[in-house]
Design an enzyme around this catalytic site. Structure first.
Site, PDB file in Angstrom:
ATOM      1  CG  ASN A  18       2.777   3.512 -13.043  1.00 30.08           C
ATOM      2  OD1 ASN A  18       2.538   4.308 -13.945  1.00 30.08           O
ATOM      3  ND2 ASN A  18       2.010   2.442 -12.820  1.00 30.08           N
TER       4      ASN A  18
ATOM      5  CG  ASP B 174      -1.805   1.198   1.337  1.00 36.94           C
ATOM      6  OD1 ASP B 174      -1.698   2.106   0.480  1.00 36.94           O
ATOM      7  OD2 ASP B 174      -2.615   1.250   2.276  1.00 36.94           O
TER       8      ASP B 174
ATOM      9  CE  LYS C  28      -0.359  11.860 -11.195  1.00 34.90           C
ATOM     10  NZ  LYS C  28       0.575  10.798 -10.726  1.00 34.90           N
TER      11      LYS C  28
ATOM     12  CE1 TYR D  82      -4.035  11.953 -11.834  1.00 37.61           C
ATOM     13  CE2 TYR D  82      -4.281  13.465 -13.692  1.00 37.61           C
ATOM     14  CZ  TYR D  82      -3.696  12.342 -13.128  1.00 37.61           C
ATOM     15  OH  TYR D  82      -2.772  11.619 -13.843  1.00 37.61           O
TER      16      TYR D  82
END
Length: 284
Positions: free
Chosen positions: A88, A61, A158, A154
């Site tokens: 990733n 996790d 990033k 989101y």
């Protein structure tokens, strides 16, 4: 030029049971690399690759620092070292800024921002000790361009990754460690499928532009992305072989168009408002 065979390198790949991660791991195993791959579902990794001597599937996790520390140690115990790290693991939280709950926002940051930081924190001592390594942080074109209604949070995760990766690159460079920030464009994976992209628990009907963007991504762009994730695996391997890999790498057809459009807007804003912006200078 190093005499070390490239496929002697040990790769550590998170979020490896599907999407870009799965295609990368399959390609690496096929080329004979040593690979430790992580997922919350270890069985999915085993089903993907099978039992192979050069493959170590790990249940991890990414939001748990203890889990990450244990997985890194297992990889080093098995293979003796880690050379290439691919952060990733991540997912897309869809929703307008106003309509997303604190819990939805926190979870997206826990996975997309703090998860990779756990990996970096636990792997960096080993890379520094061996005086080499390469860290790939997988952001998104949404980590450079944020004007997508429905994807603000989101994109924020990033953007955060992009910010700390720029610092990481200069912090680790003196130790012989490369850092590359990957900004993928649209790749044909399951990233936008309904079991991967999270939609808001409490949508607000007034946000017509958000619902339109959400529907466009889930119903129209999904399955029609212009880039092949299997070819992306080839790109990662190629970058890992470069003596001076880039810090910023915009990957995929269409990614550069987003970048050029934003740079144009920024450059014009600098020109249009230069006098006002610099009016704050102290004068003597």
């Amino acid at each position: 030029m190093t005499t070390e065979k490239q496929n002697d390198k040990v790769w550590f790949v998170t979020g490896a049971s599907k999407g870009l991660g799965a295609d990368l791991v399959q390609r690496l195993i096929g080329e004979g690399y040593l690979v430790a791959a992580t997922s919350r579902n270890k069985l999915a990794l085993i089903n993907l690759i099978g039992e192979q001597e050069n493959f170590l599937p790990l249940m991890m996790d990414v939001t748990s620092n203890a889990d990450v520390k244990n997985a890194v140690q297992q990889a080093i115990t098995r293979f003796g070292r880690i050379d290439v790290v691919v952060n990733n693991a991540g997912y897309s939280q869809i929703g307008a800024i106003e309509e997303l709950t604190p819990e939805e926002v926190q979870k997206n940051f826990d996975v997309n921002v703090f998860g990779p930081l756990h990996v970096i924190r636990n792997v960096a001592p080993h890379l520094r000790a061996q005086g080499s390594g390469h860290i790939f942080n997988i952001a998104s074109i949404g980590g450079f361009v944020g004007n997508f209604p429905a994807f603000g949070i989101y994109c924020a995760t990033k953007f955060a990754m992009a910010g700390y990766t720029e610092a990481l690159a200069v912090e680790l460079a003196p130790f012989g460690i490369h850092t590359t920030l990957i900004y993928p464009g649209y790749f044909r994976t399951n990233f936008l499928e309904k079991d991967s992209a999270m939609v808001p628990a409490h949508p607000i009907s007034a946000y017509a532009n958000v619902r339109e963007q959400e529907a466009q991504h889930l119903d129209e762009i999904n399955g029609n992305q212009p880039n092949d994730s299997k070819k992306a695996a080839t790109v990662f391997i190629a970058l890992s072989k470069q003596e001076q890999p880039p810090v910023h790498f915009f990957m995929g057809l269409g990614a550069s168009d987003f970048v050029k459009a934003k740079l144009s807007v920024i450059e014009q804003a600098l020109i249009d408002h230069a006098e006002l912006a610099e009016s704050t200078a102290i004068t003597y």
